[in-house]
Design a protein around this motif. Structure first.
Motif, PDB file in Angstrom:
ATOM      1  N   ALA A  95       0.835  -1.211   0.000  1.00 49.25           N
ATOM      2  CA  ALA A  95       0.000   0.000   0.000  1.00 49.25           C
ATOM      3  C   ALA A  95       0.862   1.252   0.000  1.00 49.25           C
ATOM      4  O   ALA A  95       0.487   2.282  -0.585  1.00 49.25           O
ATOM      5  N   GLN A  96       2.043   1.170   0.609  1.00 50.87           N
ATOM      6  CA  GLN A  96       2.961   2.305   0.631  1.00 50.87           C
ATOM      7  C   GLN A  96       3.798   2.383  -0.646  1.00 50.87           C
ATOM      8  O   GLN A  96       4.183   3.471  -1.074  1.00 50.87           O
ATOM      9  N   ARG A  97       4.063   1.214  -1.239  1.00 54.85           N
ATOM     10  CA  ARG A  97       4.968   1.168  -2.387  1.00 54.85           C
ATOM     11  C   ARG A  97       4.436   0.156  -3.415  1.00 54.85           C
ATOM     12  O   ARG A  97       5.007  -0.924  -3.597  1.00 54.85           O
ATOM     13  N   PRO A  98       3.339   0.476  -4.090  1.00 59.30           N
ATOM     14  CA  PRO A  98       2.700  -0.494  -4.995  1.00 59.30           C
ATOM     15  C   PRO A  98       3.545  -0.880  -6.205  1.00 59.30           C
ATOM     16  O   PRO A  98       3.268  -1.890  -6.847  1.00 59.30           O
ATOM     17  N   GLU A  99       4.564  -0.087  -6.514  1.00 58.58           N
ATOM     18  CA  GLU A  99       5.399  -0.377  -7.692  1.00 58.58           C
ATOM     19  C   GLU A  99       6.553  -1.322  -7.361  1.00 58.58           C
ATOM     20  O   GLU A  99       7.360  -1.654  -8.248  1.00 58.58           O
ATOM     21  N   ALA A 100       6.656  -1.807  -6.119  1.00 62.01           N
ATOM     22  CA  ALA A 100       7.778  -2.664  -5.703  1.00 62.01           C
ATOM     23  C   ALA A 100       7.506  -4.105  -6.120  1.00 62.01           C
ATOM     24  O   ALA A 100       6.754  -4.832  -5.471  1.00 62.01           O
ATOM     25  N   ALA A 101       8.153  -4.548  -7.186  1.00 57.51           N
ATOM     26  CA  ALA A 101       7.928  -5.893  -7.725  1.00 57.51           C
ATOM     27  C   ALA A 101       8.293  -6.975  -6.717  1.00 57.51           C
ATOM     28  O   ALA A 101       7.619  -8.009  -6.626  1.00 57.51           O
ATOM     29  N   ASP A 102       9.357  -6.758  -5.937  1.00 59.10           N
ATOM     30  CA  ASP A 102       9.788  -7.801  -5.001  1.00 59.10           C
ATOM     31  C   ASP A 102       8.757  -8.034  -3.907  1.00 59.10           C
ATOM     32  O   ASP A 102       8.621  -9.164  -3.414  1.00 59.10           O
ATOM     33  N   MET A 103       8.009  -6.997  -3.539  1.00 62.44           N
ATOM     34  CA  MET A 103       6.971  -7.184  -2.524  1.00 62.44           C
ATOM     35  C   MET A 103       5.857  -8.081  -3.038  1.00 62.44           C
ATOM     36  O   MET A 103       5.386  -8.986  -2.344  1.00 62.44           O
ATOM     37  N   HIS A 104       5.437  -7.846  -4.281  1.00 63.64           N
ATOM     38  CA  HIS A 104       4.398  -8.701  -4.873  1.00 63.64           C
ATOM     39  C   HIS A 104       4.893 -10.138  -4.993  1.00 63.64           C
ATOM     40  O   HIS A 104       4.151 -11.093  -4.731  1.00 63.64           O
ATOM     41  N   ALA A 105       6.169 -10.303  -5.386  1.00 63.68           N
ATOM     42  CA  ALA A 105       6.727 -11.652  -5.532  1.00 63.68           C
ATOM     43  C   ALA A 105       6.777 -12.378  -4.197  1.00 63.68           C
ATOM     44  O   ALA A 105       6.447 -13.574  -4.106  1.00 63.68           O
ATOM     45  N   ASN A 106       7.172 -11.678  -3.137  1.00 66.52           N
ATOM     46  CA  ASN A 106       7.239 -12.321  -1.820  1.00 66.52           C
ATOM     47  C   ASN A 106       5.857 -12.636  -1.273  1.00 66.52           C
ATOM     48  O   ASN A 106       5.681 -13.635  -0.564  1.00 66.52           O
ATOM     49  N   SER A 107       4.880 -11.808  -1.623  1.00 65.00           N
ATOM     50  CA  SER A 107       3.501 -12.156  -1.279  1.00 65.00           C
ATOM     51  C   SER A 107       3.112 -13.460  -1.975  1.00 65.00           C
ATOM     52  O   SER A 107       2.507 -14.351  -1.370  1.00 65.00           O
ATOM     53  N   GLY A 108       3.507 -13.593  -3.241  1.00 65.46           N
ATOM     54  CA  GLY A 108       3.238 -14.824  -3.972  1.00 65.46           C
ATOM     55  C   GLY A 108       3.921 -16.023  -3.346  1.00 65.46           C
ATOM     56  O   GLY A 108       3.347 -17.118  -3.279  1.00 65.46           O
TER      57      GLY A 108
END
Length: 269
Positions: A66-79
């Motif tokens: 929510a603070q950094r929606p463009e951070a690809a690594d955050m989405h990947a770690n959520s996955g």
């Protein structure tokens, strides 16, 4: 007094070294000072997933995103957390977001392939791994998994009698796994079955270069060489197969025939 950046660097050092309790304590201290600090939220979420607290991990990473929606690594770690908790479909969606933000994110493509494989979607897994290898040709885990999947794809096509279709995936597997004798051997068999005898001899020679005591590769090489009228080379290969496996009756029978056709000349090995 340490800055947040310094505390975060130390926390990551602990985290990467496996000192999870120390890392967790520092992440919490950072969040006490700045409750929405995205990096601390993110890495604390990753840590929570590592220790089996998947729901908490996803909540923390969602706050970071929510603070950094463009951070690809955050989405990947959520996955990664969703995949490890038995939700591969949701994980694929996270990975797709990651690679949409960073198309050359080889690790995310590789993890997406793992989730697709769990879902039984081999073509999608292969496509994802091809993207991973294209982005990072030296990423060993992606190369090895893609080679294994291409090998499996080719083997299934051979078993289904679809020899022509098996050649591209087997050629790709041989390219990716140049030190795998089984891949080279199966590729040779597919080439031979399609009438590409000369090409098959190269594949069998590769298999033998990798695994010199491979009687089936030596036998098939002998058969293929006989098929292109290289009788003396064929006899050498058949003799090698018979030496490697003295119970290989087909190799012995074919060797006897080859020697008879060659006449009184001597085969030196």
């Amino acid at each position: 007094m340490a800055t947040i950046a310094e505390a975060l660097a130390l926390a990551l050092e602990h985290h990467l070294a496996g000192r999870l309790a120390e890392a967790q304590q520092l992440y919490h201290r950072i969040l006490d000072a700045d409750p929405e600090q995205p990096d601390a939220l993110h890495f604390l979420g990753v840590l929570a997933g590592q220790v089996g607290e998947q729901a908490l991990g996803l909540q923390l990473i969602a706050r970071a995103i929510a603070q950094r929606p463009e951070a690809a690594d955050m989405h990947a770690n959520s996955g990664n957390i969703r995949r490890s908790s038995g939700r591969p479909e949701a994980a694929v969606q996270d990975y797709r977001r990651a690679v949409a933000l960073q198309p050359d994110f080889a690790e995310a493509w590789t993890d997406m392939a793992n989730a697709l494989r769990i879902l039984g979607h081999s073509p999608g897994a292969i496509a994802a791994l091809e993207r991973a290898v294209a982005s990072a040709p030296t990423l060993a885990i992606a190369v090895e998994r893609l080679g294994a999947l291409r090998h499996e794809e080719g083997r299934l096509l051979v078993e289904q009698g679809r020899g022509t279709e098996s050649l591209p995936p087997l050629a790709r597997a041989a390219e990716l796994l140049p030190l795998d004798a089984d891949v080279a051997f199966l590729y040779g068999n597919a080439l031979f079955a399609m009438g590409l005898r000369e090409d098959s001899t190269l594949a069998y020679r590769n298999a033998l270069a990798i695994t010199p005591d491979f009687p089936s590769a030596a036998f098939n090489l002998g058969v293929a060489l006989g098929g292109v009228d290289r009788l003396e080379d064929s006899a050498r290969a058949l003799e090698r197969a018979a030496r490697l496996d003295p119970r290989h009756l087909d190799a012995i029978d074919r060797l006897v025939i080859a020697l008879a056709l060659l006449g009184p000349c001597t085969i030196h090995t």
